[in-house]
Design an enzyme around this catalytic site. Sequence first.
Site, PDB file in Angstrom:
ATOM      1  CE  LYS A   1      -1.956   2.669   2.950  1.00 59.77           C
ATOM      2  NZ  LYS A   1      -1.827   3.912   2.144  1.00 59.77           N
TER       3      LYS A   1
ATOM      4  CD  GLU B   1      13.764   1.560   8.261  1.00 64.09           C
ATOM      5  OE1 GLU B   1      14.303   2.615   8.657  1.00 64.09           O
ATOM      6  OE2 GLU B   1      14.314   0.458   8.270  1.00 64.09           O
TER       7      GLU B   1
ATOM      8  CB  CYS C   1      12.968   9.795   7.256  1.00 63.50           C
ATOM      9  SG  CYS C   1      14.027   8.859   6.154  1.00 63.50           S
TER      10      CYS C   1
ATOM     11  CD  GLU D   1       9.852  13.581  10.729  1.00 58.52           C
ATOM     12  OE1 GLU D   1       8.759  13.057  11.016  1.00 58.52           O
ATOM     13  OE2 GLU D   1      10.752  12.993  10.111  1.00 58.52           O
TER      14      GLU D   1
HETATM   15  P1  NAD Z   1       2.246   8.710   7.530  1.00 58.10           P
HETATM   16  O1  NAD Z   1       2.622   7.975   8.760  1.00 58.10           O
HETATM   17  O2  NAD Z   1       1.153   9.696   7.605  1.00 58.10           O
HETATM   18  O3  NAD Z   1       1.809   7.686   6.387  1.00 58.10           O
HETATM   19  C1  NAD Z   1       2.681   6.698   5.898  1.00 58.10           C
HETATM   20  C2  NAD Z   1       1.858   5.570   5.312  1.00 58.10           C
HETATM   21  O4  NAD Z   1       1.096   4.973   6.338  1.00 58.10           O
HETATM   22  C3  NAD Z   1       0.865   6.004   4.233  1.00 58.10           C
HETATM   23  O5  NAD Z   1       0.815   5.001   3.237  1.00 58.10           O
HETATM   24  C4  NAD Z   1      -0.455   6.035   5.006  1.00 58.10           C
HETATM   25  O6  NAD Z   1      -1.587   5.828   4.200  1.00 58.10           O
HETATM   26  C5  NAD Z   1      -0.254   4.877   5.960  1.00 58.10           C
HETATM   27  N1  NAD Z   1      -1.077   4.909   7.170  1.00 58.10           N
HETATM   28  C6  NAD Z   1      -1.536   5.991   7.853  1.00 58.10           C
HETATM   29  N2  NAD Z   1      -2.271   5.584   8.917  1.00 58.10           N
HETATM   30  C7  NAD Z   1      -2.264   4.233   8.910  1.00 58.10           C
HETATM   31  C8  NAD Z   1      -2.833   3.233   9.754  1.00 58.10           C
HETATM   32  N3  NAD Z   1      -3.567   3.546  10.831  1.00 58.10           N
HETATM   33  N4  NAD Z   1      -2.632   1.934   9.452  1.00 58.10           N
HETATM   34  C9  NAD Z   1      -1.879   1.593   8.382  1.00 58.10           C
HETATM   35  N5  NAD Z   1      -1.334   2.489   7.550  1.00 58.10           N
HETATM   36  C10 NAD Z   1      -1.513   3.793   7.809  1.00 58.10           C
HETATM   37  O7  NAD Z   1       3.594   9.357   6.978  1.00 58.10           O
HETATM   38  P2  NAD Z   1       3.753  10.324   5.726  1.00 58.10           P
HETATM   39  O8  NAD Z   1       3.215  11.665   6.122  1.00 58.10           O
HETATM   40  O9  NAD Z   1       3.241   9.667   4.493  1.00 58.10           O
HETATM   41  O10 NAD Z   1       5.345  10.376   5.600  1.00 58.10           O
HETATM   42  C11 NAD Z   1       6.145  11.205   6.356  1.00 58.10           C
HETATM   43  C12 NAD Z   1       6.773  10.452   7.515  1.00 58.10           C
HETATM   44  O11 NAD Z   1       7.502   9.325   7.034  1.00 58.10           O
HETATM   45  C13 NAD Z   1       7.786  11.287   8.259  1.00 58.10           C
HETATM   46  O12 NAD Z   1       7.607  11.159   9.641  1.00 58.10           O
HETATM   47  C14 NAD Z   1       9.128  10.676   7.861  1.00 58.10           C
HETATM   48  O13 NAD Z   1      10.153  10.863   8.780  1.00 58.10           O
HETATM   49  C15 NAD Z   1       8.774   9.257   7.679  1.00 58.10           C
HETATM   50  N6  NAD Z   1       9.761   8.574   6.822  1.00 58.10           N
HETATM   51  C16 NAD Z   1      10.677   7.731   7.409  1.00 58.10           C
HETATM   52  C17 NAD Z   1      11.649   7.094   6.622  1.00 58.10           C
HETATM   53  C18 NAD Z   1      12.675   6.171   7.241  1.00 58.10           C
HETATM   54  O14 NAD Z   1      13.342   5.469   6.494  1.00 58.10           O
HETATM   55  N7  NAD Z   1      12.851   6.148   8.537  1.00 58.10           N
HETATM   56  C19 NAD Z   1      11.659   7.318   5.243  1.00 58.10           C
HETATM   57  C20 NAD Z   1      10.719   8.172   4.684  1.00 58.10           C
HETATM   58  C21 NAD Z   1       9.765   8.793   5.496  1.00 58.10           C
END
Ligand code: NAD
Length: 493
Positions: free
Chosen positions: A178, A253, A287, A387
């Site tokens: 997803k 991650e 991130c 962040e």
């Molecule tokens: P997010 O947590 O809002 O969403 C990430 C994914 O999770 C999306 O596909 C979303 O639809 C899904 N999601 C949301 N709620 C969910 C739930 N209850 N159950 C299952 N899936 C769910 O994050 P974002 O805004 O898309 O991305 C930004 C974040 O990602 C930042 O905090 C960033 O640091 C992090 N990030 C981390 C890494 C890493 O390698 N550590 C890499 C890239 C981004």
Amino acid sequence: MEVRNNYINGQWQASVSGATREVINPSNGEVIALVTDSVAEDSKQAIAAAKAAFYQSGAWRRMAGPKRADLLLRIADAIAARADELAVMDTLDNGKPLREARCDVDDAAACFRYYAGLITKPQGGVYEVSDGFGPMHAYSMHEPVGVCALITPWNYPLLMAAWKLAPALAAGNAVVFKPSEVTPLSAVALFEIFHQVGLPAGTANLVLGSGPAAGQELAASHDVDMITFTGSTRTGQTIAAAAVGNLKKVGLELGGKSPNVIFADADLEGAVEWAMIGVFFNQGEVCSAGSRILIEESIKDRFVARLAERARAMSIGPGMKDPDMGAIVSAAQLEKVLGHIERAKQQGATLVCGGVRHTAGECAKGYFVQPTIFDNCTRDMDIVREEVFGPVVAIQTFTSEAEAIAMANDTPYGLAGGVFTTDGARALRVVKEIRAGVTWINCYNPTFNEAPWGGYKMSGYGRDLGVNGLLEYQQVKQVNINLQPGPVGWYQR
Ligand code: NAD
């Protein structure tokens, strides 16, 4: 407008919800595509397809490693063949500069190549064991985990997909993927490629939709053996809690607030440029962003003046024009970033440059933010603790190595960190003390398929990439062999 659909059991199909979602170009706010908007029932169907493919058919997991590798190499070739189209897709969908999207596409293809190679290399071990029951011999073998659910964020749409799908498939798992609902387009293209190269039906399934509606089921389902997630720490906590029901394997991650520590003896011009790459690359939506610059007090004024000069000179515009910095991914993320900026001002940080939405010329309707530098930040400010995930950096000063290390670790996160100094021993000492999973010396942000990536503390657990990235998607089975079959006389004493 044509609607992009889910890919389940080798077929393209619309969500049972019948609903669609608009995909927006953040450079101008225009709708560029429609995608099906899935609900839990779609995820259930995808999980059932993956379960049947893994446990009943077993075509993929039983396929010899070198043959699986051949398919992964064909996927890499197909990504390379569609490189221009995929780069444009991620640029229009995410807002990033085109040349950065091109790098993502190259890295994604290389990621599939890397895991195609790795899966054909020796795995497991052979063990000398004690002979209490007579002569015995033991070995271990690596097996796929089973049905893996993979969830990714919007900041590197194609690349994050590759980081998870390449090792999961190489290991022989069946997957349900997803992508972020904000940037789903390149994932659809990647699954077209999977279809074209002939992955067995049900091996790789795509569900397009929001986290709560479609993603939650992937975390909660007892038919999923493993969930790996890249995204925010808050969502990671929700997923870890939902995954407890069947104790599925979990890889997270998550976010970061990473320190970039710059000593007075560093090459100043180099440190300035890497600091920019650290926090303005990909609009700061990284991130590992070096969003806290910790600088030795004696060079602070010179450093900040030069950083601001170069930040002000950055070109900002639609990603397709290949500016230095593109658009923030969505209206919601724009509001979030501007909110962080306002709070930093209210809490007393000194705004050096930027700090506003950028609306000049063709940026008027898009979601642009000027590169923003806050000086005189203190540990209690939100800009130092939270962040932002945008082009905003907080500057703090230190006067000793010990103070720099203490400040670097003064965060609940532990994803990344950088050190700039020409004193090699000090660089190694400081990096050793930083509690983070990814660190850089005299550079910031280069990332390699070959090296493990992941966080300490609230930045998550598990690793993407490298050998560790493959191990995440494998179980290790111990096989014990009696070299002298027959009674051992244990109950005849
Ligand atoms: P997010 O947590 O809002 O969403 C990430 C994914 O999770 C999306 O596909 C979303 O639809 C899904 N999601 C949301 N709620 C969910 C739930 N209850 N159950 C299952 N899936 C769910 O994050 P974002 O805004 O898309 O991305 C930004 C974040 O990602 C930042 O905090 C960033 O640091 C992090 N990030 C981390 C890494 C890493 O390698 N550590 C890499 C890239 C981004």
